[in-house]
Design a protein around this motif. Structure first.
Motif, PDB file in Angstrom:
ATOM      1  N   ALA A  97     -38.759 -42.258  35.630  1.00  0.00           N
ATOM      2  CA  ALA A  97     -38.517 -40.909  35.106  1.00  0.00           C
ATOM      3  C   ALA A  97     -37.226 -40.389  35.705  1.00  0.00           C
ATOM      4  O   ALA A  97     -37.017 -40.465  36.915  1.00  0.00           O
ATOM      5  N   LEU A  98     -36.342 -39.880  34.854  1.00  0.00           N
ATOM      6  CA  LEU A  98     -35.083 -39.287  35.292  1.00  0.00           C
ATOM      7  C   LEU A  98     -35.167 -37.782  35.110  1.00  0.00           C
ATOM      8  O   LEU A  98     -35.394 -37.295  33.988  1.00  0.00           O
ATOM      9  N   ASP A  99     -35.013 -37.059  36.200  1.00  0.00           N
ATOM     10  CA  ASP A  99     -34.974 -35.603  36.144  1.00  0.00           C
ATOM     11  C   ASP A  99     -33.522 -35.197  35.944  1.00  0.00           C
ATOM     12  O   ASP A  99     -32.672 -35.436  36.814  1.00  0.00           O
ATOM     13  N   LEU A 100     -33.235 -34.591  34.787  1.00  0.00           N
ATOM     14  CA  LEU A 100     -31.880 -34.279  34.339  1.00  0.00           C
ATOM     15  C   LEU A 100     -31.555 -32.803  34.549  1.00  0.00           C
ATOM     16  O   LEU A 100     -32.442 -32.006  34.849  1.00  0.00           O
ATOM     17  N   PRO A 101     -30.294 -32.434  34.349  1.00  0.00           N
ATOM     18  CA  PRO A 101     -29.945 -31.010  34.392  1.00  0.00           C
ATOM     19  C   PRO A 101     -30.760 -30.215  33.362  1.00  0.00           C
ATOM     20  O   PRO A 101     -31.290 -30.771  32.404  1.00  0.00           O
ATOM     21  N   GLU A 102     -30.828 -28.911  33.567  1.00  0.00           N
ATOM     22  CA  GLU A 102     -31.539 -27.983  32.688  1.00  0.00           C
ATOM     23  C   GLU A 102     -33.033 -28.291  32.605  1.00  0.00           C
ATOM     24  O   GLU A 102     -33.667 -28.069  31.575  1.00  0.00           O
ATOM     25  N   GLU A 103     -33.583 -28.850  33.698  1.00  0.00           N
ATOM     26  CA  GLU A 103     -35.011 -29.128  33.825  1.00  0.00           C
ATOM     27  C   GLU A 103     -35.559 -30.042  32.729  1.00  0.00           C
ATOM     28  O   GLU A 103     -36.724 -29.957  32.346  1.00  0.00           O
ATOM     29  N   LYS A 104     -34.720 -30.949  32.232  1.00  0.00           N
ATOM     30  CA  LYS A 104     -35.164 -31.941  31.251  1.00  0.00           C
ATOM     31  C   LYS A 104     -35.508 -33.226  31.984  1.00  0.00           C
ATOM     32  O   LYS A 104     -34.985 -33.510  33.064  1.00  0.00           O
ATOM     33  N   THR A 105     -36.400 -34.015  31.384  1.00  0.00           N
ATOM     34  CA  THR A 105     -36.800 -35.301  31.939  1.00  0.00           C
ATOM     35  C   THR A 105     -36.817 -36.335  30.823  1.00  0.00           C
ATOM     36  O   THR A 105     -37.213 -36.046  29.698  1.00  0.00           O
ATOM     37  N   VAL A 106     -36.357 -37.539  31.143  1.00  0.00           N
ATOM     38  CA  VAL A 106     -36.456 -38.665  30.217  1.00  0.00           C
ATOM     39  C   VAL A 106     -37.134 -39.798  30.967  1.00  0.00           C
ATOM     40  O   VAL A 106     -36.937 -39.958  32.172  1.00  0.00           O
ATOM     41  N   GLU A 107     -37.991 -40.556  30.259  1.00  0.00           N
ATOM     42  CA  GLU A 107     -38.673 -41.690  30.871  1.00  0.00           C
ATOM     43  C   GLU A 107     -38.150 -42.980  30.276  1.00  0.00           C
ATOM     44  O   GLU A 107     -38.098 -43.130  29.056  1.00  0.00           O
ATOM     45  N   LEU A 108     -37.758 -43.907  31.150  1.00  0.00           N
ATOM     46  CA  LEU A 108     -37.339 -45.243  30.732  1.00  0.00           C
ATOM     47  C   LEU A 108     -38.546 -46.166  30.838  1.00  0.00           C
ATOM     48  O   LEU A 108     -39.257 -46.151  31.845  1.00  0.00           O
ATOM     49  N   ARG A 109     -38.767 -46.965  29.807  1.00  0.00           N
ATOM     50  CA  ARG A 109     -39.903 -47.883  29.756  1.00  0.00           C
ATOM     51  C   ARG A 109     -39.398 -49.319  29.575  1.00  0.00           C
ATOM     52  O   ARG A 109     -38.285 -49.530  29.096  1.00  0.00           O
ATOM     53  N   PRO A 110     -40.232 -50.330  29.900  1.00  0.00           N
ATOM     54  CA  PRO A 110     -39.791 -51.717  29.858  1.00  0.00           C
ATOM     55  C   PRO A 110     -39.199 -52.179  28.520  1.00  0.00           C
ATOM     56  O   PRO A 110     -38.269 -52.970  28.512  1.00  0.00           O
ATOM     57  N   ASP A 111     -39.719 -51.703  27.420  1.00  0.00           N
ATOM     58  CA  ASP A 111     -39.185 -52.109  26.116  1.00  0.00           C
ATOM     59  C   ASP A 111     -38.419 -50.986  25.434  1.00  0.00           C
ATOM     60  O   ASP A 111     -38.122 -51.068  24.250  1.00  0.00           O
ATOM     61  N   GLY A 112     -38.092 -49.942  26.182  1.00  0.00           N
ATOM     62  CA  GLY A 112     -37.473 -48.759  25.597  1.00  0.00           C
ATOM     63  C   GLY A 112     -35.975 -48.882  25.374  1.00  0.00           C
ATOM     64  O   GLY A 112     -35.313 -49.814  25.845  1.00  0.00           O
ATOM     65  N   ALA A 113     -35.463 -47.916  24.655  1.00  0.00           N
ATOM     66  CA  ALA A 113     -34.033 -47.863  24.354  1.00  0.00           C
ATOM     67  C   ALA A 113     -33.242 -47.496  25.611  1.00  0.00           C
ATOM     68  O   ALA A 113     -33.733 -46.756  26.467  1.00  0.00           O
ATOM     69  N   PRO A 114     -32.031 -47.996  25.724  1.00  0.00           N
ATOM     70  CA  PRO A 114     -31.150 -47.580  26.817  1.00  0.00           C
ATOM     71  C   PRO A 114     -30.860 -46.081  26.739  1.00  0.00           C
ATOM     72  O   PRO A 114     -30.907 -45.482  25.654  1.00  0.00           O
ATOM     73  N   PHE A 115     -30.549 -45.477  27.890  1.00  0.00           N
ATOM     74  CA  PHE A 115     -30.269 -44.052  27.974  1.00  0.00           C
ATOM     75  C   PHE A 115     -28.850 -43.846  28.498  1.00  0.00           C
ATOM     76  O   PHE A 115     -28.489 -44.383  29.547  1.00  0.00           O
ATOM     77  N   SER A 116     -28.059 -43.061  27.762  1.00  0.00           N
ATOM     78  CA  SER A 116     -26.665 -42.791  28.133  1.00  0.00           C
ATOM     79  C   SER A 116     -26.519 -41.376  28.659  1.00  0.00           C
ATOM     80  O   SER A 116     -27.163 -40.450  28.154  1.00  0.00           O
ATOM     81  N   PHE A 117     -25.635 -41.213  29.681  1.00  0.00           N
ATOM     82  CA  PHE A 117     -25.416 -39.899  30.270  1.00  0.00           C
ATOM     83  C   PHE A 117     -24.105 -39.899  31.061  1.00  0.00           C
ATOM     84  O   PHE A 117     -23.608 -40.949  31.449  1.00  0.00           O
ATOM     85  N   PRO A 118     -23.535 -38.716  31.300  1.00  0.00           N
ATOM     86  CA  PRO A 118     -22.325 -38.630  32.120  1.00  0.00           C
ATOM     87  C   PRO A 118     -22.662 -38.862  33.600  1.00  0.00           C
ATOM     88  O   PRO A 118     -23.642 -38.315  34.107  1.00  0.00           O
ATOM     89  N   GLY A 119     -21.844 -39.655  34.265  1.00  0.00           N
ATOM     90  CA  GLY A 119     -22.049 -39.921  35.683  1.00  0.00           C
ATOM     91  C   GLY A 119     -21.851 -38.697  36.550  1.00  0.00           C
ATOM     92  O   GLY A 119     -22.229 -38.690  37.724  1.00  0.00           O
ATOM     93  N   ASP A 120     -21.276 -37.632  35.975  1.00  0.00           N
ATOM     94  CA  ASP A 120     -21.050 -36.373  36.696  1.00  0.00           C
ATOM     95  C   ASP A 120     -22.354 -35.604  36.919  1.00  0.00           C
ATOM     96  O   ASP A 120     -22.408 -34.717  37.770  1.00  0.00           O
ATOM     97  N   TRP A 121     -23.389 -35.915  36.120  1.00  0.00           N
ATOM     98  CA  TRP A 121     -24.645 -35.180  36.220  1.00  0.00           C
ATOM     99  C   TRP A 121     -25.322 -35.417  37.562  1.00  0.00           C
ATOM    100  O   TRP A 121     -25.285 -36.520  38.116  1.00  0.00           O
ATOM    101  N   THR A 122     -26.013 -34.410  38.049  1.00  0.00           N
ATOM    102  CA  THR A 122     -26.881 -34.532  39.218  1.00  0.00           C
ATOM    103  C   THR A 122     -28.260 -34.910  38.690  1.00  0.00           C
ATOM    104  O   THR A 122     -28.897 -34.119  37.983  1.00  0.00           O
ATOM    105  N   ILE A 123     -28.700 -36.123  39.014  1.00  0.00           N
ATOM    106  CA  ILE A 123     -29.957 -36.675  38.497  1.00  0.00           C
ATOM    107  C   ILE A 123     -30.764 -37.217  39.669  1.00  0.00           C
ATOM    108  O   ILE A 123     -30.203 -37.771  40.619  1.00  0.00           O
ATOM    109  N   SER A 124     -32.070 -37.085  39.589  1.00  0.00           N
ATOM    110  CA  SER A 124     -32.940 -37.776  40.530  1.00  0.00           C
ATOM    111  C   SER A 124     -33.935 -38.594  39.716  1.00  0.00           C
ATOM    112  O   SER A 124     -34.188 -38.314  38.545  1.00  0.00           O
ATOM    113  N   SER A 125     -34.461 -39.639  40.352  1.00  0.00           N
ATOM    114  CA  SER A 125     -35.386 -40.526  39.644  1.00  0.00           C
ATOM    115  C   SER A 125     -36.714 -40.618  40.379  1.00  0.00           C
ATOM    116  O   SER A 125     -36.780 -40.429  41.593  1.00  0.00           O
TER     117      SER A 125
END
Length: 190
Positions: free
Chosen positions: A70-98
């Motif tokens: 699970a990636l906790d993104l800016p603006e209190e959004k979250t995306v979950e990466l799964r073993p067969d899931g699609a790749p996720f793109s984002f700016p490296g400037d973002w402050t993210i925790s996993s």
């Protein structure tokens, strides 16, 4: 076509010191995290925590191993990466925790320096006998072992190894089982 064997992947601590990365390839050769145009790597995420910030870098990641990330993104959004899931793109400037979902995870990362390069990552499954033809210059990273044939020669490929391909180069899956690859295309910025 060139094979990047896992034994040759450069291993290093994360920029923030909280994990380990296997560098599959980077350009220019010998560049570090402050000077690459692009960098393809495999990250081992053993614990929850912050991502390193890479200003001016565009990133895409995809889960290779583990129950989920699970990636906790800016603006209190979250995306979950799964073993067969699609790749996720984002700016490296973002402050993210996993947060690992059910134990340690391993993911594939491509990073390109904005204004110099662009990239695209796709997850593919090749059936036995199926041929993959590179739509552009890039890397096929294997998430399963395989036997491939290219230019009339067979090559045993281990999990997390990669094949560098130019546009229109191809290989065929000669294993008796499907092979999972992630193809990462890298292009100069327009």
């Amino acid at each position: 076509m060139r094979i990047a064997r896992r034994a040759g992947h450069k291993r290093m601590a994360w920029k923030n010191g909280q994990g380990l990365t296997e560098e599959v390839a980077a350009f220019p050769a010998g560049s570090d995290t402050d000077s690459f145009d692009w960098r393809l790597s495999i990250a081992h995420v053993g614990a929850d925590g912050p991502f390193s910030v890479f200003a001016g870098i565009d990133r895409t990641i995809a889960l290779l191993d583990g129950a989920g990330l699970a990636l906790d993104l800016p603006e209190e959004k979250t995306v979950e990466l799964r073993p067969d899931g699609a790749p996720f793109s984002f700016p490296g400037d973002w402050t993210i925790s996993s947060r690992n979902l059910g134990g340690p995870t391993i993911d594939l990362n491509i990073m390109t320096r904005r204004g110099r390069c662009t990239h695209e990552m796709r997850r593919l499954t090749l059936a036995p006998g199926e041929t993959f033809t590179a739509p552009g210059t890039g890397w096929a990273v294997f998430n399963s072992p395989a036997t491939v044939e290219a230019n009339g020669q067979e090559h045993a490929i281990e999990r997390f190894e990669a094949i560098a391909l130019e546009a229109s180069e191809s290989f065929a899956n000669r294993a008796g089982t499907a092979a999972e690859i992630l193809f990462v295309a890298v292009s100069p910025a327009a």
